[in-house]
Design a protein around this motif. Structure first.
Motif, PDB file in Angstrom:
ATOM      1  N   ALA A  19      44.583  35.968  49.496  1.00  0.00           N
ATOM      2  CA  ALA A  19      43.744  35.459  50.587  1.00  0.00           C
ATOM      3  C   ALA A  19      42.520  36.347  50.694  1.00  0.00           C
ATOM      4  O   ALA A  19      42.466  37.273  51.507  1.00  0.00           O
ATOM      5  N   GLU A  20      41.524  36.059  49.844  1.00  0.00           N
ATOM      6  CA  GLU A  20      40.373  36.953  49.746  1.00  0.00           C
ATOM      7  C   GLU A  20      39.609  37.032  51.074  1.00  0.00           C
ATOM      8  O   GLU A  20      39.311  38.131  51.555  1.00  0.00           O
ATOM      9  N   SER A  21      39.310  35.864  51.653  1.00  0.00           N
ATOM     10  CA  SER A  21      38.520  35.870  52.882  1.00  0.00           C
ATOM     11  C   SER A  21      39.245  36.618  53.992  1.00  0.00           C
ATOM     12  O   SER A  21      38.666  37.424  54.716  1.00  0.00           O
ATOM     13  N   ARG A  22      40.547  36.371  54.095  1.00  0.00           N
ATOM     14  CA  ARG A  22      41.309  37.013  55.164  1.00  0.00           C
ATOM     15  C   ARG A  22      41.264  38.542  55.009  1.00  0.00           C
ATOM     16  O   ARG A  22      41.078  39.256  55.982  1.00  0.00           O
ATOM     17  N   THR A  23      41.427  39.004  53.786  1.00  0.00           N
ATOM     18  CA  THR A  23      41.393  40.444  53.542  1.00  0.00           C
ATOM     19  C   THR A  23      40.035  41.023  53.941  1.00  0.00           C
ATOM     20  O   THR A  23      39.949  42.102  54.539  1.00  0.00           O
ATOM     21  N   TYR A  78      38.630  45.124  54.909  1.00  0.00           N
ATOM     22  CA  TYR A  78      38.605  45.796  53.613  1.00  0.00           C
ATOM     23  C   TYR A  78      37.325  45.448  52.874  1.00  0.00           C
ATOM     24  O   TYR A  78      36.818  44.341  52.996  1.00  0.00           O
ATOM     25  N   ARG A  79      36.821  46.422  52.100  1.00  0.00           N
ATOM     26  CA  ARG A  79      35.644  46.142  51.277  1.00  0.00           C
ATOM     27  C   ARG A  79      36.123  45.526  49.965  1.00  0.00           C
ATOM     28  O   ARG A  79      36.368  46.223  48.978  1.00  0.00           O
ATOM     29  N   VAL A  80      36.266  44.235  50.018  1.00  0.00           N
ATOM     30  CA  VAL A  80      36.875  43.508  48.897  1.00  0.00           C
ATOM     31  C   VAL A  80      36.162  43.800  47.572  1.00  0.00           C
ATOM     32  O   VAL A  80      36.792  44.034  46.539  1.00  0.00           O
TER      33      VAL A  80
END
Lengths: 543, 361
Positions: free
Chosen positions: B242-246, B251-253
């Motif tokens: 879940a990239e957006s949620r992270t 977090y600095r994805v």
């Protein structure tokens, strides 16, 4: 060139005879027949200058019978003999040695041994004189193509006599194309041998002309000219010519770019449907194109002797073959993988390997020869500096045709409406009664069929072999991604832009580097606009 | 400590490492100490083949790290592998010295052939092993860092990312095919003589390279395990799922993605550097997009997001390729193609996902 073609019209013995009869019937006439007989013995003289004068005298008679003699002399078929009249004879190899013919009447003079007659030797000055003489004679040929060609031959090495001949011909010439060539030839000849006044006029005639001879003539004139006015005018004319040549070169590059772009569009447009509308990464797209190209090959094999028409059979056949393969792939593999684009990428890559090997095993691992129909060869001559080859022109038109057809299918048909509905909101479309599974299969089949049709076009441009699809897959993806997924107009503009950019970079970067630069450009472009030139808007475009 | 923690609960990895240790100890002994007439003798050809497989396995582990744990399907990892290989190849070219065909003390043969007068600047330093080894890691790492920074910052994800990684390796392939690039063009780099003074043709060197490959694989595997069991690894999995949620959690994805992507590229570079001295050649064909896709299927067959599955998959597919192409050269592409289709359709978790399920059932 002019030489060999007119010789083909009068092949030696029989041909010469026919030419003689023709000559009698046309305006060439026989009024100066006496002059011809007088000049002929000069050819048998040992001294080259005498022979040269004889050639010029023969040409000046304007008698049609002189032409085969001069042509025979240039081809080395004219011999001298010391004993009998006439002193000059035509000779062709025969069983006994050489068969002799009378140069004027065409009468058979019987066979002799090779040593009995002596071939008339030539030198380069004589050859030049011969070519000029032949051109002067053919200038009054009934065939306009021959007349044009002889005018061009004359301007290569003009003499005061040939200028006179050209002017005389120009007076009576009625064919517009030949007139243009004659005007050009007179001007080019005047540059070399005319008075300062005539040179000045010739320069103004040639200003802006795109014929290579005009440019050459002016360059030579500038190097040798003593008259300051003429020189200045010639320099201006040369700049004008170079300017126009530059623009023509640009137009040609643009055409090559659009041609490459049309191939890219054809390759990418089927992908735009499966990738853009369905979200499926079809790595086997290139192989579906390959199947289309092989269908063209098989149709040609099935219809030998119908090469000119076989493409019209091949296009629907390729659409059906590739389309059916596409539907089979969708039904057996892809339908289990919707919503997992990376998995479809891997599975269809596997299919592409299987299709490649299938063709290798069943047909051949080597490239196969697909013939071009005759109407696709040759080129459209826009002006002397710009020619567009017909095959590229047709494929450009074909790409636009396919694009419009696809656009109409998507915008104007029931299937198109359903396709768009499913691609925008599958659940809602299903709720409205659209059979989404059927639509998926047909959409994929349509995309695959278009790939097959693209393969037919490719078979006319490149080698057809099992690996041909791989060469296009990355390029086609680049076009789709660059243009914007799910947008046919984006694919068209993206493909054309990339094609033109590639061709404009090639002259200074080289073909390979141009391609690398385009790839790097796209990689950077994606960073800036991750959704391409024309991003899909609305709810379907999830971020 | 760290290693124990990293391997905790990783039964597959423990078994894999144990087998690897045994093979690494036994194979060189069977090759060097057992006489050739003996049944137990392992030929040098086999040792080299195994060494090559081990470098492939390390490359597969690198791919699994980004695909399995970060959700990035890279179709360009072959490029990082090839760059590592070229760095090593350049060192090996410089080691030839004046023993080349043209006998030039400095310039490699292909440069003499192209009539070049001096070494291009980027060949400087490659006469030193430590520099070449460093470059085999740094160059792929830096390239991956720049590429990843640009791509991840503008949130290029999923299929788009896969396609531009493919374009990257394709562009590099075209570039390396050019003679003007100074990397030997079409023919690449070959005719290597020795590595650190050891003759590359000798059995001892081959066994040494085999051991080095095994060690690199074990260390690379442990490093990857340490990453995935760390906090960083858990964030990576969160990004995958879940990239957006992270990102919204704070977090600095992009940083996480770039860091892991670059590390993975470095591992691929190491694998390439070990691969080249064993096969004796590196050419632009290694950049071909086909290679990069093929190595993704190794990971898919073994089972993604397990790391040891990548090792198993790489070894199995490559062993299969070697035997298949020897027995039925026609059928290999059919088999590979079918493997792609069947694994994605029927075995989405690969062999690694399938084995324990059978045992449990």
């Amino acid at each position: 060139m002019g030489m060999s073609a007119s010789r083909r019209r009068c092949p030696h013995l029989a041909g010469a005879f026919v030419c003689l009869i023709l000559a009698g019937m046309t305006w060439w006439g026989t009024a100066v027949a006496g002059a011809l007989e007088e000049a002929l013995p000069g050819l048998a003289d040992r001294a080259f200058p005498v022979k040269q004068q004889a050639v010029q005298a023969l040409a000046a008679t304007g008698d049609g019978r002189a032409l085969p003699i001069l042509e025979a002399l240039l081809a080395g078929d004219l011999y001298t003999r010391e004993t009998a009249d006439p002193p000059v004879v035509l000779a062709r190899p025969s069983a006994a040695g050489l068969r002799l013919t009378h140069p004027l009447t065409g009468a058979d003079l019987g066979d002799v041994e090779r040593g009995a007659v002596k071939k008339i030797p030539l030198n380069n000055a004589l050859r030049t004189a011969l070519r000029g003489g032949i051109a002067t004679l053919t200038l009054s040929s009934p065939d306009p193509v021959v007349r044009s060609r002889s005018a061009k031959d004359l301007m290569r090495d003009p003499s005061p006599e040939s200028v006179t001949a050209l002017r005389a011909r120009l007076e009576q010439e009625e064919d517009a194309a030949v007139r243009t060539t004659l005007v050009l030839a007179v001007a080019v000849a005047d540059l070399r041998v005319g008075t300062p006044q005539a040179r000045l006029e010739a320069v103004s005639t040639l200003e802006g002309s795109l014929h290579p001879e005009a440019r050459n003539g002016l360059t030579t004139l500038i190097a040798n000219e003593t008259d300051a006015d003429v020189k200045a005018a010639a320099e201006r004319a040369l700049i004008a010519i170079d300017d126009r040549l530059t623009w023509n070169a640009r137009a040609e590059t643009l055409f090559f770019g659009l041609s490459l772009g049309s191939v890219l569009v054809l390759a990418a447009i089927g992908l735009a449907i499966t990738f853009g509308v369905m979200g499926v990464i079809n790595m086997a797209h290139g192989e579906l194109m390959m199947l289309g190209a092989y269908t063209t090959y098989l149709v040609q094999q099935a219809l030998p002797g119908w090469v000119d028409y076989s493409l019209f059979v091949a296009i629907p056949a390729a659409f059906i073959v590739s389309g059916l393969f596409g539907i089979a792939i969708e039904r057996t593999v892809i339908r289990f993988l919707y919503g997992r684009p990376l998995e479809t990428l891997l599975a269809t890559f596997g299919i592409s390997l299987i299709l490649q090997q299938l063709v290798r095993t069943t047909i051949s691992a080597q490239n196969v020869a697909v013939e071009n129909p005759s109407w696709m060869s040759g080129s459209l001559q826009i002006n002397p500096a710009l020619a567009l080859t017909y095959n590229r022109l047709y494929i450009l038109a074909f790409a636009l045709l396919v694009f419009v057809a696809l656009l109409l299918i998507l915008k104007r048909t029931a299937l198109g409406l359903q396709v768009r509905a499913v691609s925008q909101n599958r659940a809602m479309a299903r709720a409205m009664g659209v059979r989404s599974a059927r639509v998926d299969a047909l959409t994929f089949g349509l995309g695959a069929g278009i790939a097959g049709v693209a393969g037919v076009a490719l078979s006319q441009l490149t080698n057809v072999g099992p690996n041909m699809g791989q060469a296009y897959i990355i390029d086609s993806f680049m076009v789709v991604v660059f243009g914007g997924v799910g947008n046919l107009w984006g694919t068209l503009i993206g493909g054309m832009t990339l094609g033109v950019a590639n061709k404009f970079m090639e002259p200074w970067a080289g073909a390979v580097l141009a391609k690398i630069l385009v790839l790097v450009f796209i990689i950077l472009f994606i960073q800036k606009r991750p959704r391409g030139l024309f991003p899909q808007r609305g709810r379907a475009a999830d971020g | 400590m760290g290693i124990v923690k990293a391997l905790k609960g990783d039964t597959g990895g423990q078994v894999m490492l144990a087998v690897l240790l045994v093979v690494t100890l036994v194979v060189p002994v069977l090759n060097l100490a057992v006489p050739e007439t003996s049944f137990w003798h392992v030929s040098t050809y086999t040792v080299t083949l195994l060494g090559k497989y081990l470098t492939y396995a390390l490359l597969a582990v690198a791919v699994d790290l980004v695909w399995g744990y970060l959700g990035i399907l890279s179709l360009g990892h072959g490029a990082f592998f090839a760059l590592g290989g070229y760095a090593m190849g350049m060192y090996l070219m410089r080691q030839i010295g004046d023993r080349g065909v043209y006998g030039d003390p400095v310039l490699p043969d292909f440069m003499v052939f192209l009539n070049w007068k001096e070494l291009p600047w980027f060949w400087n330093g490659f006469d030193m092993f430590w520099f070449a080894a460093l470059m085999a890691i740094v160059v792929p790492g830096v390239l991956a860092y720049i590429f990843g920074y640009l791509a991840f910052r503008s949130r290029v994800t999923g299929v788009y990312l896969s396609i531009i990684t493919q374009a990257l390796t394709y562009a590099l392939m075209l570039a390396f095919f050019r003679n003007e690039m100074g990397f030997g063009g079409n023919n690449g780099l070959t005719d290597f003589k020795e590595l650190l003074g050891f003759d590359l043709q000798s059995d001892g060197t081959r066994a040494g390279l085999f051991i080095a490959s095994a060690a690199a694989l074990a260390l690379g595997y442990l490093a990857c395990r340490m990453i995935v069991t760390s906090r960083l690894g858990r964030v990576a999995v969160a990004i995958r799922d879940a990239e957006s949620r992270t990102r919204f959690i704070g977090y600095r994805v992009e940083r996480v993605k770039v860091a892991i992507f670059a590390f993975s590229a470095m591992l691929a570079g190491v694998a390439g550097a070990l691969y080249v001295p064993q096969v004796g050649i590196i050419n632009p064909g290694e950049f071909s997009p086909l290679n990069s896709i093929e190595l993704v299927i190794w990971v898919a067959v073994g089972g993604r997001a397990t790391l040891y599955g990548a090792v198993v998959g790489a070894l199995m597919v490559n062993y299969g390729k070697s035997t298949f192409t020897a027995m039925f050269p026609e059928a290999w592409l059919f088999a590979l193609g079918a493997l792609f289709v069947l694994v994605t359709l029927l075995l989405p978790r690969g062999i690694a996902g399938w084995l324990p399920a059978r045992r449990a059932g």
